[in-house]
Scaffold this motif. Structure first.
Motif, short mmCIF file in Angstrom:
data_model
loop_
_atom_site.label_atom_id
_atom_site.label_comp_id
_atom_site.label_asym_id
_atom_site.label_seq_id
_atom_site.Cartn_x
_atom_site.Cartn_y
_atom_site.Cartn_z
N VAL A 88 0.83 -1.20 0.00
CA VAL A 88 0.00 0.00 0.00
C VAL A 88 0.87 1.25 0.00
N ASP A 89 1.85 1.29 0.88
CA ASP A 89 2.69 2.49 1.01
C ASP A 89 3.45 2.82 -0.27
N THR A 90 3.89 1.82 -1.00
CA THR A 90 4.74 2.05 -2.17
C THR A 90 4.02 1.91 -3.50
N ALA A 91 2.71 1.70 -3.47
CA ALA A 91 1.94 1.55 -4.71
C ALA A 91 2.12 2.78 -5.60
N ASN A 92 2.10 2.57 -6.89
CA ASN A 92 2.25 3.66 -7.85
C ASN A 92 0.89 4.30 -8.15
N ALA A 93 0.03 4.33 -7.16
CA ALA A 93 -1.28 4.96 -7.27
C ALA A 93 -1.62 5.54 -5.90
N PRO A 94 -2.36 6.64 -5.88
CA PRO A 94 -2.74 7.19 -4.58
C PRO A 94 -3.73 6.27 -3.87
N ILE A 95 -3.42 5.97 -2.64
CA ILE A 95 -4.33 5.19 -1.80
C ILE A 95 -4.50 5.97 -0.50
#
Length: 124
Positions: free
Chosen positions: A25-32
């Motif tokens: 989640v922290d490093t995903a290439n999308a805003p979460i």
């Protein structure tokens, strides 16, 4: 005495999985980002911080809508979030986020109900 080796292995495996998911989640290439049932930010990944200019520490526990959403969309965004908090998600919803420098960023997001292990709604 009781052998708790298997239970300890299980606990370590669960902790490792939780850590792996947190990293994902922290490093995903999308805003979460997410809110609790009161509308306060309780999830804010690295990409969201990059896009908005607000560090995770600056966003956590603040009301998402009144703090980060442009005024003209606050009512409609609140309705989408309220629906998700009642179990009705929304896909491909456009938000206008206010950045730390008061610019506007357009995000296409999903409002998905989050539930705990007992299936209680705990946020979006």
């Amino acid at each position: 005495a009781q052998d708790v080796t298997e239970a300890a292995k299980h606990d370590r495996a669960v902790a490792a999985m939780a850590n792996e998911l947190r990293q994902l989640v922290d490093t995903a290439n999308a805003p979460i980002f997410g809110i609790d049932v009161h509308g306060n930010v309780n999830e804010w990944n690295d990409k969201t911080a990059e896009i908005t200019g607000f560090r995770k520490e600056e966003a956590m526990n603040y009301p998402l809508v009144s703090t980060f959403i442009v005024p003209k969309l606050r009512q409609s965004v609140q309705e989408v979030l309220d629906n998700a908090l009642r179990g009705k998600g929304t896909s491909n919803y456009e938000l206008e986020f206010r950045t730390k420098t008061n610019e506007v960023r357009y995000l296409l997001v999903n409002a998905t109900t989050r539930r705990d292990a007992e299936n209680n709604i705990v946020g979006v």
